[in-house]
Design an enzyme around this catalytic site. Sequence first.
Site, PDB file in Angstrom:
ATOM      1  N   ASN A  22       0.874  -1.176   0.000  1.00  0.00           N
ATOM      2  CA  ASN A  22       0.000   0.000   0.000  1.00  0.00           C
ATOM      3  C   ASN A  22       0.911   1.227   0.000  1.00  0.00           C
ATOM      4  O   ASN A  22       1.418   1.641   1.036  1.00  0.00           O
ATOM      5  CB  ASN A  22      -0.887  -0.040   1.249  1.00  0.00           C
ATOM      6  CG  ASN A  22      -1.859   1.124   1.287  1.00  0.00           C
ATOM      7  OD1 ASN A  22      -1.806   2.019   0.435  1.00  0.00           O
ATOM      8  ND2 ASN A  22      -2.734   1.123   2.274  1.00  0.00           N
ATOM      9  N   LYS A  29       3.123   0.704   3.227  1.00  0.00           N
ATOM     10  CA  LYS A  29       2.773  -0.377   4.141  1.00  0.00           C
ATOM     11  C   LYS A  29       2.950  -1.673   3.372  1.00  0.00           C
ATOM     12  O   LYS A  29       2.518  -1.762   2.216  1.00  0.00           O
ATOM     13  CB  LYS A  29       1.300  -0.272   4.557  1.00  0.00           C
ATOM     14  CG  LYS A  29       1.054   0.645   5.722  1.00  0.00           C
ATOM     15  CD  LYS A  29      -0.380   0.440   6.218  1.00  0.00           C
ATOM     16  CE  LYS A  29      -0.857   1.665   6.949  1.00  0.00           C
ATOM     17  NZ  LYS A  29      -2.292   1.830   6.962  1.00  0.00           N
ATOM     18  N   HIS A 185     -12.854   1.951   0.183  1.00  0.00           N
ATOM     19  CA  HIS A 185     -12.737   0.887   1.197  1.00  0.00           C
ATOM     20  C   HIS A 185     -13.265  -0.449   0.656  1.00  0.00           C
ATOM     21  O   HIS A 185     -13.743  -1.290   1.416  1.00  0.00           O
ATOM     22  CB  HIS A 185     -13.555   1.208   2.474  1.00  0.00           C
ATOM     23  CG  HIS A 185     -12.962   2.257   3.348  1.00  0.00           C
ATOM     24  ND1 HIS A 185     -13.743   3.161   4.065  1.00  0.00           N
ATOM     25  CD2 HIS A 185     -11.684   2.555   3.662  1.00  0.00           C
ATOM     26  CE1 HIS A 185     -12.964   3.964   4.752  1.00  0.00           C
ATOM     27  NE2 HIS A 185     -11.709   3.628   4.533  1.00  0.00           N
ATOM     28  N   HIS A 212     -17.738   0.432   8.225  1.00  0.00           N
ATOM     29  CA  HIS A 212     -16.281   0.524   8.422  1.00  0.00           C
ATOM     30  C   HIS A 212     -15.966   1.864   9.074  1.00  0.00           C
ATOM     31  O   HIS A 212     -16.109   2.927   8.450  1.00  0.00           O
ATOM     32  CB  HIS A 212     -15.563   0.394   7.065  1.00  0.00           C
ATOM     33  CG  HIS A 212     -14.076   0.523   7.170  1.00  0.00           C
ATOM     34  ND1 HIS A 212     -13.211  -0.514   6.897  1.00  0.00           N
ATOM     35  CD2 HIS A 212     -13.291   1.558   7.538  1.00  0.00           C
ATOM     36  CE1 HIS A 212     -11.972  -0.120   7.108  1.00  0.00           C
ATOM     37  NE2 HIS A 212     -11.987   1.143   7.482  1.00  0.00           N
ATOM     38  N   GLY A 214     -12.958   3.729  10.796  1.00  0.00           N
ATOM     39  CA  GLY A 214     -11.544   3.850  11.167  1.00  0.00           C
ATOM     40  C   GLY A 214     -11.202   5.330  11.175  1.00  0.00           C
ATOM     41  O   GLY A 214     -12.022   6.149  11.593  1.00  0.00           O
ATOM     42  N   GLY A 216     -10.722   6.844   8.283  1.00  0.00           N
ATOM     43  CA  GLY A 216     -11.750   7.077   7.268  1.00  0.00           C
ATOM     44  C   GLY A 216     -12.930   6.188   7.615  1.00  0.00           C
ATOM     45  O   GLY A 216     -12.740   5.112   8.180  1.00  0.00           O
ATOM     46  N   MET A 288     -10.432   8.541  17.982  1.00  0.00           N
ATOM     47  CA  MET A 288     -11.633   8.290  18.775  1.00  0.00           C
ATOM     48  C   MET A 288     -11.310   7.965  20.230  1.00  0.00           C
ATOM     49  O   MET A 288     -12.051   8.344  21.136  1.00  0.00           O
ATOM     50  CB  MET A 288     -12.457   7.162  18.136  1.00  0.00           C
ATOM     51  CG  MET A 288     -13.759   6.884  18.823  1.00  0.00           C
ATOM     52  SD  MET A 288     -14.841   8.353  18.948  1.00  0.00           S
ATOM     53  CE  MET A 288     -15.955   8.094  17.573  1.00  0.00           C
ATOM     54  N   GLY A 335     -10.948   0.295  13.005  1.00  0.00           N
ATOM     55  CA  GLY A 335     -10.430   0.494  14.365  1.00  0.00           C
ATOM     56  C   GLY A 335     -11.504   0.846  15.384  1.00  0.00           C
ATOM     57  O   GLY A 335     -11.515   0.318  16.501  1.00  0.00           O
ATOM     58  N   ASN A 339     -13.419  -2.027  17.923  1.00  0.00           N
ATOM     59  CA  ASN A 339     -12.940  -1.900  19.307  1.00  0.00           C
ATOM     60  C   ASN A 339     -13.847  -1.154  20.267  1.00  0.00           C
ATOM     61  O   ASN A 339     -13.729  -1.331  21.475  1.00  0.00           O
ATOM     62  CB  ASN A 339     -11.577  -1.198  19.307  1.00  0.00           C
ATOM     63  CG  ASN A 339     -10.497  -2.083  18.722  1.00  0.00           C
ATOM     64  OD1 ASN A 339     -10.257  -3.174  19.225  1.00  0.00           O
ATOM     65  ND2 ASN A 339      -9.888  -1.627  17.643  1.00  0.00           N
TER      66      ASN A 339
END
Length: 404
Positions: A22, A29, A185, A212, A214, A216, A288, A335, A339
């Site tokens: 990525n 990444k 995404h 989704h 995260g 974004g 967050m 994320g 979580n």
Amino acid sequence: MQGMHKILSKGTAMQNPILVLNCGSSSIKYALLSNDSSERVAGLAENLGLDTARIKHTDLNGEKVEISLAGANHQWALQKILGLLAAYKPVAVGHRVVHGGREFSHAEKVNDHVLAEVKRLKVLAPLHNPAHALGIEAVEKIYPDLPQVVVFDTAFHQTMPAKAYRYAIPKDLYNEHYIRRYGFHGSSHAYVSHRADSLAPHHQANGWITVHLGNGCSLTAVYDGKSLDTSMGLTPLEGVVMGTRSGDVDPSLHIHLHRILGYSLDQIDTILNKQSGLLGISGISSDMRTVEQAANEGNEDAKLAIEIFCYKAARYIASLSCALPTFTGLVFTGGIGENSASIRQKILQNLPHFGIKANLDKNAELSRGVEGSFHQADSLLQLWVIPTDEEYQIAKETKEVLGL
Ligand code: ADP
């Protein structure tokens, strides 16, 4: 460098691994996945172009090394990364590419035409697509015989019907300039919806809204494995509130800000993409966890940021339900979605009309990579938390395209 030798001497028995890349404007990444994806070597090259450029690498055994690469560009960093991974003998590279425009409805093997299109689509993804092209060209220079595949964030959404992807603007803008909704995404929404299909007991096609959340955030209505509508549009700015992005605002906001404050288009672009969302409302953070902590300590701006974030996500769930012939349930990921039990609960509290009954104890147990459902037996909608795995999805599509 000491650590590097350790890595090369260890775990070199991966079967036909796929390298997933990525490439961003200043970072790369990477993850090398074994054939069944059970084993991974992963890392991140960051600060490319700066004196602080470095690679953070984690090997098969979880051991971490940091390699300084002062001033490294994409090619230099990739040379190092491929060197670190050479002993595992990757058989192909799968690149995450943000924008595939109108042409690409699935992953493609890289050839001259595909690479030229990735570059041309810079017009739709100015920050991302040029960096992806740099990554493809760098790998080609280092290992000309290694097959490369591009997996587009937009491709999964190419199944949307025109009523979902067209804007109500003059049709020439669509026909001649491809102004339409694309969605993003895609690898995440594809992965979690397919996973939900495999986990949920069903006898007919499922209709999911994949949520989704995260840095974004986007939501997608997926029926029978296909995206029928999604919250992001021409760019990833449209839709719900995100870490630093505003999501939907009145389209006249640009002209209004220009008229009353004299802001340029670039200034407004920066405000809406980088200074808005959770960060803009709370004035504290785009993260967050930090915003939730401030809210718990009584900060009113942080409380409001969370309230708007959850209300907007719920509004999108309600509106995207229009796209689904049947509505099986919600799948939370990303994320925040994976979580934060309290954010999931607050989103559901904003959806009083869907017969949703959550098991709050089960909800609280689902975090840190734990997968599971948290609906009560008599809930009209199923509720799932499924940790996303975009690397797995990209590796899978890479293998499919290459017939591996
Ligand atoms: P990206 O979109 O960059 O891949 P992630 O999917 O990792 O990012 O999501 C990052 C977001 O997830 C951040 O806002 C972070 O605060 C949030 N997050 C991670 N863990 C938690 C948690 N335990 N509670 C609340 N939010 C969390």
